[in-house]
Design an enzyme around this catalytic site. Sequence first.
Site, PDB file in Angstrom:
ATOM      1  CB  SER A   1      -0.958   0.018   1.197  1.00 34.44           C
ATOM      2  OG  SER A   1      -0.255   0.073   2.414  1.00 34.44           O
TER       3      SER A   1
ATOM      4  CE  LYS B   1      -2.868   2.006   5.181  1.00 28.78           C
ATOM      5  NZ  LYS B   1      -2.293   1.519   3.910  1.00 28.78           N
TER       6      LYS B   1
END
Length: 337
Positions: free
Chosen positions: A234, A279
């Site tokens: 990611s 996040k």
Amino acid sequence: MKKRIYLVAFSIGAIMAVLLTFIKLPYYVTMPGTAQKLDPLVHVKGGDQDDGDFMLTTIRMGRANVISYALAKVRKYYDLYPVEAIKQQGESDEEYTLRQLHMMENSKQTAIAVAYEKAGKPITYKFLGVYVIRVLPDMPASQYLRPGDRIVAVDEKKLQSAEQFIEYVGQKAKGETVKITFERKGKKKTVQLALKPFPENPKRVGIGISLVTDSEIVTNPSVEIKSEEIGGPSAGLMFSLEIYDQLVEEDITKGYTIAGTGTINEKGEVGPIGGISQKIIAADKAGADIFFAPNEKGAEDSNYQEALKTAKDIGTKMKIVPIDTFDDALRYLQTLK
């Protein structure tokens, strides 16, 4: 008498605490992680140093116990996933960790390639072998190979890809043997293995491994990425931006702190990831000004749309920017004052 009661009560409490902490449930719990500046992790030889920062973002994940399971049920932005949603069937903890770390390695190589190509810098590839991701139980390889081994030759023929290995072995019949040369912790070993049908597909024979091509990218100037124990793909977009920023003279951050997430492929296309809300929280706590979120070509349920909702929910001033490609990110950065 009272002392004995207290001792019994203490013992029971200690036993309960141990049970609540160490008994693992068939779930994983995820929660907001951290946002890390990339400048200390990425070093391009002779690279340019700038005022702003790019940051990768992470989530925290671990096997749930009774306590963490209960917390995940009541805390916002804590999520629970059954084990089978995280790990492949029959996959051990070691195999899962290696798979995640190898995805990170692939992500770093792709990020390097995208950044260097955009900056007009040369790259080449050096083939290292075939990397063993998983070893199936009760198959020929299970007694000799381990996840993390690197196969460099079969029947003394050097390999150029995992596909070449699969094609070569697939042409053989049950009971035929192959000579496998592999490396483990810098030492080379050789073993003879008799091929056996796969339990889930008896028409196919093999030694019982899951494997991927293992190669190394060679660049000029050289680049080093210290991803430590961070796994998964990611961080690809953010690695590529940090590398490019060090390769070019211009400060593409314009002094801003820019966090983000998203996979990246060889074409510079940015893909979705898990845990986008967690996040966003990590980036906000770290003081990011801007967050790049995968747009998924405008899909209604994209990472970007979820990021917008979370940003509104937590009241952050951080700007959420939709990104489909590496070039999208560069175009946005060019608009900053």
